[in-house]
Scaffold this active site. Structure first.
Site, PDB file in Angstrom:
ATOM      1  N   ARG A 191       5.988  64.021  33.463  1.00 19.47           N
ATOM      2  CA  ARG A 191       5.694  65.216  32.675  1.00 19.47           C
ATOM      3  C   ARG A 191       6.944  66.080  32.611  1.00 19.47           C
ATOM      4  O   ARG A 191       7.728  66.099  33.571  1.00 19.47           O
ATOM      5  CB  ARG A 191       4.610  66.076  33.338  1.00 19.47           C
ATOM      6  CG  ARG A 191       3.179  65.697  32.981  1.00 19.47           C
ATOM      7  CD  ARG A 191       2.836  66.031  31.518  1.00 19.47           C
ATOM      8  NE  ARG A 191       1.477  65.665  31.204  1.00 19.47           N
ATOM      9  CZ  ARG A 191       1.071  64.465  30.804  1.00 19.47           C
ATOM     10  NH1 ARG A 191       1.921  63.469  30.658  1.00 19.47           N
ATOM     11  NH2 ARG A 191      -0.203  64.251  30.524  1.00 19.47           N
ATOM     12  N   HIS A 246       7.864  61.170  24.188  1.00 20.53           N
ATOM     13  CA  HIS A 246       6.593  61.051  24.920  1.00 20.53           C
ATOM     14  C   HIS A 246       5.744  59.883  24.361  1.00 20.53           C
ATOM     15  O   HIS A 246       4.640  60.098  23.857  1.00 20.53           O
ATOM     16  CB  HIS A 246       5.806  62.384  24.846  1.00 20.53           C
ATOM     17  CG  HIS A 246       4.798  62.535  25.943  1.00 20.53           C
ATOM     18  ND1 HIS A 246       4.484  63.739  26.506  1.00 20.53           N
ATOM     19  CD2 HIS A 246       4.014  61.620  26.585  1.00 20.53           C
ATOM     20  CE1 HIS A 246       3.552  63.575  27.438  1.00 20.53           C
ATOM     21  NE2 HIS A 246       3.263  62.298  27.507  1.00 20.53           N
ATOM     22  N   GLU A 305       8.259  70.577  25.711  1.00 24.65           N
ATOM     23  CA  GLU A 305       8.221  69.659  24.568  1.00 24.65           C
ATOM     24  C   GLU A 305       7.140  70.075  23.563  1.00 24.65           C
ATOM     25  O   GLU A 305       6.143  70.691  23.965  1.00 24.65           O
ATOM     26  CB  GLU A 305       7.964  68.216  25.056  1.00 24.65           C
ATOM     27  CG  GLU A 305       6.610  68.008  25.699  1.00 24.65           C
ATOM     28  CD  GLU A 305       6.418  66.582  26.209  1.00 24.65           C
ATOM     29  OE1 GLU A 305       7.258  66.075  26.970  1.00 24.65           O
ATOM     30  OE2 GLU A 305       5.396  65.992  25.840  1.00 24.65           O
TER      31      GLU A 305
HETATM   32  C1  GLV Z   1       0.399  60.780  28.776  1.00 26.12           C
HETATM   33  O1  GLV Z   1       1.345  61.429  29.061  1.00 26.12           O
HETATM   34  C2  GLV Z   1      -0.825  60.791  29.525  1.00 26.12           C
HETATM   35  O2  GLV Z   1      -0.966  61.600  30.447  1.00 26.12           O
HETATM   36  O3  GLV Z   1      -1.708  59.984  29.204  1.00 26.12           O
END
Ligand code: GLV
Length: 326
Positions: free
Chosen positions: A240, A287, A269
């Site tokens: 994250r 991401h 982000e």
């Molecule tokens: C993606 O970042 C998730 O947490 O599924």
């Protein structure tokens, strides 16, 4: 009987909308607008359930304005967009989407490690700019991956998937740090050795972050930690934004304090710390660690199943909290 109303806060596979429409009156967002907190609060009016992604914040203000809400199903394994304590005290069930993305995300962690250590995107940019005129013995020489030492911070399901790939596929030695130590059986399946965070940072050739975001894990890697790492080391963050102090990292990359970084997630982000765009030794992706069609479909279906099971039978598949009176 009138159907219960739910909100699908972002664009989603049409098949999944169809699946939900069989049970609920669905308000969707197929144009995929990113709603402000106020708009989201507004859109929740009259809804007993919602399907969210990691980008929608569910907090006390939204819950207070929507006392009819019973469940929010996140189409993500991470759920730091949820204020779980506020949801529990408002009697709102929270669910996430674990397991279905584990192997795909572990694949991506490995891809990012390879791209970073072997300078794949940096060399591609060079080639695309028309700068490649001859082969040279030291052109884009990177760091070995096979046989090197991988340090994993956060050893949940995805961390374990990465460890197995590293140990079994690439003959890497794997060390890890986690809040709690794995059982001896899991450690031996992953061929991973538990070490203190400082030792991991000092000895690993590559450091992979797979720890969930919380106040406790905020800036797990900052200037001090970067200064402990090897100058030849790479750092990969698929966890994250906020786990790494991105400003400190950009500086460490600029000063070659570490060799390179691979980042799929960023503080704030989709905005990026602009300094990250000025250093060549970083691989940046938006991401996408869980982004295969099959996995995103499985995540969306699991979120939808959580809504269906809970609102029609009172029992969700992957609950994060316990609520009463629903
Ligand atoms: C993606 O970042 C998730 O947490 O599924």
């Amino acid at each position: 009987m009138t159907k219960k109303s739910i909100l699908v806060a972002r664009a989603i596979f049409p098949e999944v909308l169809e699946m939900l429409s069989q049970h609920f009156q669905v308000e969707s967002n197929q144009s995929d607008e990113v709603w402000s907190a106020d708009v989201l609060k507004q859109k929740m009016q009259g809804k007993v359930g919602a399907l969210t992604t990691g980008s929608e914040r569910i907090d006390a203000a939204l819950l207070q304005a929507n006392p009819q809400l019973k469940i929010v199903a996140n189409m993500a394994v991470g759920y730091n967009n949820f204020d779980i304590a506020a949801m529990t005290s408002a009697g709102v069930l929270a669910t996430n989407a674990p397991d279905v993305l584990t192997e795909t995300t572990a694949d991506f962690g490995f891809a990012l490690l390879m791209a970073t250590a072997r300078r794949i995107t940096e060399s591609e940019h060079y080639l695309r700019k028309g700068l490649w005129t001859k082969w040279s013995y030291d052109m884009f020489t990177g760091a070995e991956v096979h046989g090197s030492m991988l340090g994993i911070i956060g050893m949940g399901r995805i961390g374990q998937g990465i460890a197995k790939r590293a140990a079994h596929g690439f003959g890497m030695r794997v060390i890890y740090h986690n809040r709690s130590r794995l059982s001896a059986d899991l450690e031996s399946a992953c061929k991973a050795t538990y070490v203190a965070k400082e030792e991991l940072l000092r000895t690993a050739d590559h450091v992979m972050l797979v720890v969930p975001y919380s106040a406790e894990s905020h800036h797990t890697i900052g200037a001090k930690e970067l200064s402990c790492m090897k100058p030849t080391a790479t750092l990969v963050n698929i966890a994250r934004g906020g786990i790494v102090d991105d400003a400190a990292l950009a500086l460490a990359l600029k000063n070659k304090q570490i060799a390179a970084a691979g980042l799929d997630v960023f503080e704030g982000e989709p905005a990026l710390n602009p300094a990250l765009l000025t250093v060549p030794n970083v691989v940046l992706t938006p991401h996408i660690a869980s982004a295969t069609i099959q996995t995103r479909m499985a995540m969306a279906k699991l979120a939808a199943d959580n809504l269906i099971e809970f609102l029609t039978k009172g029992k969700a598949l992957t609950p994060l909290n316990q609520v009463t009176g629903n």
